[in-house]
Scaffold this motif. Structure first.
Motif, mmCIF file in Angstrom:
data_model
loop_
_atom_site.group_PDB
_atom_site.id
_atom_site.type_symbol
_atom_site.label_atom_id
_atom_site.label_comp_id
_atom_site.label_asym_id
_atom_site.label_seq_id
_atom_site.Cartn_x
_atom_site.Cartn_y
_atom_site.Cartn_z
ATOM 1 N N UNK A 289 0.861 -1.182 0.000
ATOM 2 C CA UNK A 289 0.000 0.000 0.000
ATOM 3 C C UNK A 289 0.898 1.232 0.000
ATOM 4 N N UNK A 290 0.820 1.985 -1.098
ATOM 5 C CA UNK A 290 1.737 3.098 -1.328
ATOM 6 C C UNK A 290 0.977 4.423 -1.299
ATOM 7 N N UNK A 291 1.529 5.402 -0.604
ATOM 8 C CA UNK A 291 0.920 6.733 -0.542
ATOM 9 C C UNK A 291 0.784 7.307 -1.949
ATOM 10 N N UNK A 292 -0.353 7.930 -2.207
ATOM 11 C CA UNK A 292 -0.659 8.424 -3.550
ATOM 12 C C UNK A 292 0.372 9.420 -4.074
ATOM 13 N N UNK A 293 1.073 10.110 -3.184
ATOM 14 C CA UNK A 293 2.059 11.095 -3.629
ATOM 15 C C UNK A 293 3.256 10.445 -4.321
ATOM 16 N N UNK A 294 3.550 9.196 -3.970
ATOM 17 C CA UNK A 294 4.719 8.531 -4.562
ATOM 18 C C UNK A 294 4.331 7.237 -5.276
ATOM 19 N N UNK A 295 3.053 7.019 -5.417
ATOM 20 C CA UNK A 295 2.577 5.755 -5.992
ATOM 21 C C UNK A 295 3.084 5.525 -7.417
ATOM 22 N N UNK A 296 2.917 6.507 -8.272
ATOM 23 C CA UNK A 296 3.313 6.337 -9.678
ATOM 24 C C UNK A 296 4.800 6.063 -9.804
ATOM 25 N N UNK A 297 5.592 6.783 -9.026
ATOM 26 C CA UNK A 297 7.040 6.577 -9.084
ATOM 27 C C UNK A 297 7.412 5.195 -8.546
ATOM 28 N N UNK A 298 6.759 4.772 -7.488
ATOM 29 C CA UNK A 298 7.025 3.437 -6.941
ATOM 30 C C UNK A 298 6.712 2.367 -7.979
ATOM 31 N N UNK A 299 5.551 2.471 -8.625
ATOM 32 C CA UNK A 299 5.163 1.488 -9.629
ATOM 33 C C UNK A 299 6.149 1.489 -10.789
ATOM 34 N N UNK A 300 6.548 2.667 -11.217
ATOM 35 C CA UNK A 300 7.499 2.766 -12.318
ATOM 36 C C UNK A 300 8.811 2.065 -11.976
ATOM 37 N N UNK A 301 9.306 2.292 -10.761
ATOM 38 C CA UNK A 301 10.575 1.698 -10.357
ATOM 39 C C UNK A 301 10.479 0.185 -10.182
ATOM 40 N N UNK A 302 9.383 -0.286 -9.594
ATOM 41 C CA UNK A 302 9.301 -1.729 -9.335
ATOM 42 C C UNK A 302 9.048 -2.499 -10.632
ATOM 43 N N UNK A 303 8.347 -1.880 -11.583
ATOM 44 C CA UNK A 303 8.146 -2.526 -12.881
ATOM 45 C C UNK A 303 9.492 -2.702 -13.589
ATOM 46 N N UNK A 304 10.291 -1.661 -13.572
ATOM 47 C CA UNK A 304 11.605 -1.735 -14.214
ATOM 48 C C UNK A 304 12.484 -2.789 -13.550
ATOM 49 N N UNK A 305 12.464 -2.820 -12.190
ATOM 50 C CA UNK A 305 13.295 -3.787 -11.463
ATOM 51 C C UNK A 305 12.803 -5.217 -11.655
ATOM 52 N N UNK A 306 11.488 -5.406 -11.689
ATOM 53 C CA UNK A 306 10.932 -6.754 -11.803
ATOM 54 C C UNK A 306 11.249 -7.398 -13.141
ATOM 55 N N UNK A 307 11.418 -6.591 -14.174
ATOM 56 C CA UNK A 307 11.716 -7.138 -15.496
ATOM 57 C C UNK A 307 13.099 -7.773 -15.567
ATOM 58 N N UNK A 308 13.913 -7.522 -14.557
ATOM 59 C CA UNK A 308 15.242 -8.129 -14.512
ATOM 60 C C UNK A 308 15.242 -9.447 -13.736
ATOM 61 N N UNK A 309 14.108 -9.785 -13.111
ATOM 62 C CA UNK A 309 14.031 -10.987 -12.288
ATOM 63 C C UNK A 309 13.626 -12.181 -13.158
ATOM 64 N N UNK A 310 14.342 -13.300 -12.983
ATOM 65 C CA UNK A 310 14.086 -14.459 -13.837
ATOM 66 C C UNK A 310 14.121 -15.748 -13.016
ATOM 67 N N UNK A 311 13.088 -16.580 -13.146
ATOM 68 C CA UNK A 311 13.121 -17.890 -12.500
ATOM 69 C C UNK A 311 13.895 -18.891 -13.345
ATOM 70 N N UNK A 312 14.311 -19.977 -12.725
ATOM 71 C CA UNK A 312 15.013 -21.019 -13.459
ATOM 72 C C UNK A 312 15.733 -21.963 -12.526
ATOM 73 N N UNK A 313 16.416 -22.946 -13.112
ATOM 74 C CA UNK A 313 17.161 -23.928 -12.321
ATOM 75 C C UNK A 313 18.664 -23.776 -12.505
ATOM 76 N N UNK A 314 19.067 -22.735 -13.225
ATOM 77 C CA UNK A 314 20.493 -22.513 -13.451
ATOM 78 C C UNK A 314 21.067 -21.631 -12.349
ATOM 79 N N UNK A 315 22.381 -21.505 -12.338
ATOM 80 C CA UNK A 315 23.067 -20.792 -11.261
ATOM 81 C C UNK A 315 22.737 -19.304 -11.229
ATOM 82 N N UNK A 316 22.320 -18.732 -12.350
ATOM 83 C CA UNK A 316 22.045 -17.296 -12.405
ATOM 84 C C UNK A 316 20.576 -16.947 -12.154
#
Length: 507
Positions: A289-316
């Motif tokens: 739950x994010x305060x409306x004053x910083x909500x858009x920026x929070x969503x923008x940042x977490x979307x960008x960061x989440x796109x770098x996350x990858x599941x798998x069975x390899x070491x990386x």
């Protein structure tokens, strides 16, 4: 054996029923284990009862020495244990090492603090009983049954095992049917330092095996970690013998982000808290739950960061597969329900759930009555919703039947907000930090369970309080005697008035 099968049972040549532990990333058999029968559970409890007498007799210092050697064995072979954890859960090797390291620290704390917390302590007798000396100590219950989970198969059950052992109890441990190899490794390593004394024993199998443990009159307490539904079954079985239980059940933990929060830190914590261990964490983040004053920026940042996350069975890979295949349907249902009710997937989609892996999924604008908000998802998904104030954020956070953990990110009012959250634990400007501090109690309220592991509360959880009084000299007031007179009663009344009467309102 299909790649998606849960577990398959088979009859060995001897007629013994067995089951296979599978690698959730590949479907390969990791090991085969016996299904412990009710009769074998009973026999294990008999052995534990005898071993508990020897173990309690060692005293705090003797038990500390054994447990010190045990944590040494685990520490020296932690990479070996991590491989077993990786094989049975699919989590990355580094994540396995993290939970093992925390478990080692808890073994050290429990064994090192048991004497101070549980040993004999003098207490005040008070004015009315001044002729008595008084003390309290905490005695071991005897035999503790521990039913462990599969998501953190070392760290979580160790919160009960280590504290029950340090308090002087013998333990019969049933690990999850998904991680029997981890349970066997822990029990075998303890046997190396405890000799022939079956202080920590292993039983393996499915629900009926756990039911035989919880329902036995020979077990003095049951510590369970798992779903709320299964926790209720454990309680029902234990209730037949008035056996006390400690239940650490599910959660629907929330993070609150205030307008003045360090957004990059909050984004990083929310992402790790939600996606780490494939989202299979009872205290993981499922709502933000994010305060409306910083909500858009929070969503923008977490979307960008989440796109770098990858599941798998390899070491990386950042996280592994769903350890329990049946949970895939739950995750898919929650995502579908959220989107059907008007929510939007800003990362991932309705097709995020695969045969083994779930892709990182972030949902926004999700109605508060959707299952993605109300029920435990236990997957790498996260709902991020906007709030107009911190009062609204707290109200939404508390509007759940669960109450395990929470997180607050705020520079000015973090501690104030934390105090208003109905949960057993809260981390301010961090996520799940409370789990790594051995001195803090761990547990929830509501459907998240009751009782506590870790810390002084966790040690006392596996004991009973033993109060002793010792008369130092005869009392001038024989209150507990048939020799008591009217004069004695008058003096008693005068003393009470002097001690507790206070000042009359009309004085």
């Amino acid at each position: 054996m299909t790649a998606t099968s849960l577990r398959e049972t088979s009859a060995a040549d001897s007629g013994r029923e067995t089951f296979a532990s599978l690698n959730p990333a590949t479907g390969d058999v990791v090991g085969t284990y016996p299904v412990t029968s009710a009769e074998e559970v009973d026999a294990a409890l008999d052995r534990a009862t005898a071993a508990a007498t020897w173990w309690a007799g060692l005293g705090f210092d003797g038990r500390k020495d054994v447990m010190k050697r045990w944590k040494g064995v685990i520490t020296r072979r932690m990479n070996q244990l991590a491989e077993v954890v990786h094989a049975e859960t699919g989590k990355p090797h580094g994540d396995a090492l993290l939970e093992i390291g925390l478990a080692i620290d808890h073994i050290a704390w429990a064994s090192g603090h048991a004497k101070k917390v549980l040993g004999k302590q003098k207490v005040s007798s008070g004015m009315l009983m001044v002729n008595q000396s008084a003390s309290v100590s905490y005695q071991p219950l005897g035999v503790v049954g521990v039913i462990g989970p599969w998501n953190y198969p070392v760290f979580t059950p160790m919160g009960s095992i280590a504290y029950a052992l340090a308090a002087g109890n013998a333990v019969v441990f049933k690990p999850s049917e998904y991680t029997p190899g981890v349970g066997k490794w822990l029990v075998d390593s303890f046997a190396e330092v405890a000799g022939d004394h079956p202080v920590l024993q292993l039983i393996t199998g499915f629900g009926p095996t756990g039911g035989a443990l919880a329902g036995s009159p020979k077990v003095d307490k049951v510590a369970f970690t798992g779903s709320t539904a299964t926790g209720k079954k454990v309680m029902a079985a234990a209730a037949e013998n008035l056996t006390p239980v400690v239940i650490e059940a599910g959660g629907k933990d929330a993070m609150i982000v205030d307008a003045d929060a360090d957004l990059p830190a909050a984004v990083d914590a929310a992402l790790w808290g939600a996606m780490g261990n494939a989202g299979q964490t009872c205290t993981g983040m499922e709502r933000v739950y994010v305060h409306e004053k910083v909500y858009d920026e929070f969503v923008s940042q977490i979307v960008e960061a989440a796109r770098e996350i990858r599941p798998g069975n390899d070491a990386d890979a950042h996280y592994g597969p769903a350890t329990m295949p049946s949970q895939l349907a739950v995750i898919s249902d929650h995502v579908d329900d959220a989107i059907a009710r008007g929510g939007r997937a800003v990362v991932g989609s309705a097709d995020c759930v695969g045969e083994r892996y779930v892709q990182p999924t972030i949902l926004v604008d999700v109605p508060e009555d959707s299952r993605a908000i109300t029920d435990e998802t236990f997957g790498p998904t996260l709902v991020v919703n906007k709030v107009a104030s911190m009062d609204e954020a707290v109200a939404r956070t508390n509007a759940t039947r669960y109450g395990l953990g929470a997180s607050v990110f705020a520079k000015k009012s973090g501690s104030v907000i934390a105090q208003q959250i109905r949960s057993g634990m809260v981390s301010v400007n961090a996520v799940i930090a409370f789990a790594g501090i051995p001195a803090l109690p761990f547990g929830g309220v509501g459907d998240s369970g009751f009782g506590r592991i870790h810390g002084p509360d966790g040690l006392k959880e596996f004991t009973y309080a033993h109060a002793v009084t010792n008369q130092r000299f005869k009392s001038a007031l024989p209150l507990t005697s048939f020799k008591r007179t009217e004069k004695h009663e008058k003096t008693f009344t005068q003393m009470l008035t002097m001690l507790h009467g206070g000042k009359a309102l009309d004085d």
